[in-house]
Scaffold this active site. Structure first.
Site, PDB file in Angstrom:
ATOM      1  N   GLU A  97       0.842  -1.200   0.000  1.00 45.74           N
ATOM      2  CA  GLU A  97       0.000   0.000   0.000  1.00 45.74           C
ATOM      3  C   GLU A  97       0.878   1.251   0.000  1.00 45.74           C
ATOM      4  OE1 GLU A  97      -2.580   1.568  -0.584  1.00 45.74           O
ATOM      5  OE2 GLU A  97      -4.072   1.349   0.997  1.00 45.74           O
ATOM      6  N   ASP A  98       0.368   2.313  -0.601  1.00 48.78           N
ATOM      7  CA  ASP A  98       1.157   3.553  -0.632  1.00 48.78           C
ATOM      8  C   ASP A  98       1.220   4.250   0.717  1.00 48.78           C
ATOM      9  OD1 ASP A  98      -1.547   4.230  -0.692  1.00 48.78           O
ATOM     10  OD2 ASP A  98      -1.408   5.543  -2.437  1.00 48.78           O
ATOM     11  N   ASP A 101      -3.376   5.696   6.360  1.00 46.88           N
ATOM     12  CA  ASP A 101      -3.862   6.977   6.874  1.00 46.88           C
ATOM     13  C   ASP A 101      -4.853   6.696   8.013  1.00 46.88           C
ATOM     14  OD1 ASP A 101      -4.310   9.753   6.926  1.00 46.88           O
ATOM     15  OD2 ASP A 101      -5.805   9.678   5.356  1.00 46.88           O
ATOM     16  N   PHE A 150      -0.971  16.389   3.565  1.00 49.44           N
ATOM     17  CA  PHE A 150      -1.378  15.683   2.355  1.00 49.44           C
ATOM     18  C   PHE A 150      -0.203  15.652   1.388  1.00 49.44           C
ATOM     19  CE2 PHE A 150      -3.522  14.584  -1.541  1.00 49.44           C
ATOM     20  CZ  PHE A 150      -4.376  13.596  -1.091  1.00 49.44           C
ATOM     21  N   ARG A 163       0.951  11.878  -9.706  1.00 55.11           N
ATOM     22  CA  ARG A 163       1.494  10.534  -9.446  1.00 55.11           C
ATOM     23  C   ARG A 163       2.894  10.374 -10.015  1.00 55.11           C
ATOM     24  NH1 ARG A 163      -2.665   7.160  -7.507  1.00 55.11           N
ATOM     25  NH2 ARG A 163      -4.730   7.541  -8.365  1.00 55.11           N
TER      26      ARG A 163
END
Ligand code: IMP
Ligand code: MG
Length: 177
Positions: A97-98, A101, A150, A163
């Site tokens: 997963e990136d 959060d 963010f 991206r």
């Protein structure tokens, strides 16, 4: 595109070094276990391709697509847009997963995959924002713990943009406010 970035949080070199370290660690931990890496699209795509090139054991990979996000706010709802094509019963699963959060996405995904009887499920995330956690999920492998900002780049987006930045940057708040 670069004018929308307030500051670089993680450089290309730092990404390269930490991701390679994680690949080596996973290789040691899963030697002889033939793990299945499950990438969570789309955010994982650059991280996963770098990570897997530093994994030097027998393994396979597959991808899922889930959505839980619109813009910078989590909606709390998770939808499976693309399921796995491999059977995972008895396999050692490593979810790639990136960013972790609120944890809502991974918490849902872990339970969803658990029902199919894998031998184990581990989580490998590029970044972790522990301050924002709402669901009880923890990363087994994490390259960077980051503050509550963010971020975009290296696969991560804001409304599908950024991206392709080669580093992790903090987006200027005026872009999404
Ligand atoms: P969670 O369900 O709140 O843990 O959200 C996980 C997903 O939200 C991640 O896989 C990302 O796709 C997205 N996300 C969370 N934080 C950020 C961020 O700072 N930048 C870009 N995407 C993010
Ligand atoms: Mg994601």
């Amino acid at each position: 595109m670069k004018n929308d970035i307030e500051r670089v949080l993680i450089t290309e070199q730092e990404l390269h070094d930490k991701v390679a370290e994680m690949g080596a660690q996973i290789s040691r931990d899963f030697k002889g276990k033939d793990p299945l890496f499950v990438g969570v699209l789309k955010g994982c795509f650059i991280f996963m391709s770098d990570l897997l090139r530093s994994v030097d054991i027998r393994c396979s990979m597959d991808f899922m697509a889930v959505s839980s996000y619109s813009g910078t706010k989590s909606t709390g709802a998770v939808k499976i847009n693309k399921d796995l094509s491999e059977d995972i019963a008895g396999r050692h699963i490593i979810i790639v997963e990136d960013i972790l959060d609120s944890g809502v996405t991974l918490n849902y995904l872990k339970q969803f995959l658990q029902q199919r009887g894998p031998a184990s499920i581990s989580i490998a995330t590029l970044m972790d924002k522990p301050a924002r956690r709402k669901a009880p999920v923890y990363a087994d492998y994490s390259c960077f713990e980051i503050p509550d900002a963010f971020v975009v780049g290296y696969g991560l987006d804001y409304n599908e943009r950024y991206r392709n930045l080669p580093y992790i940057g903090v987006l200027k708040p005026e872009i999404y406010e």
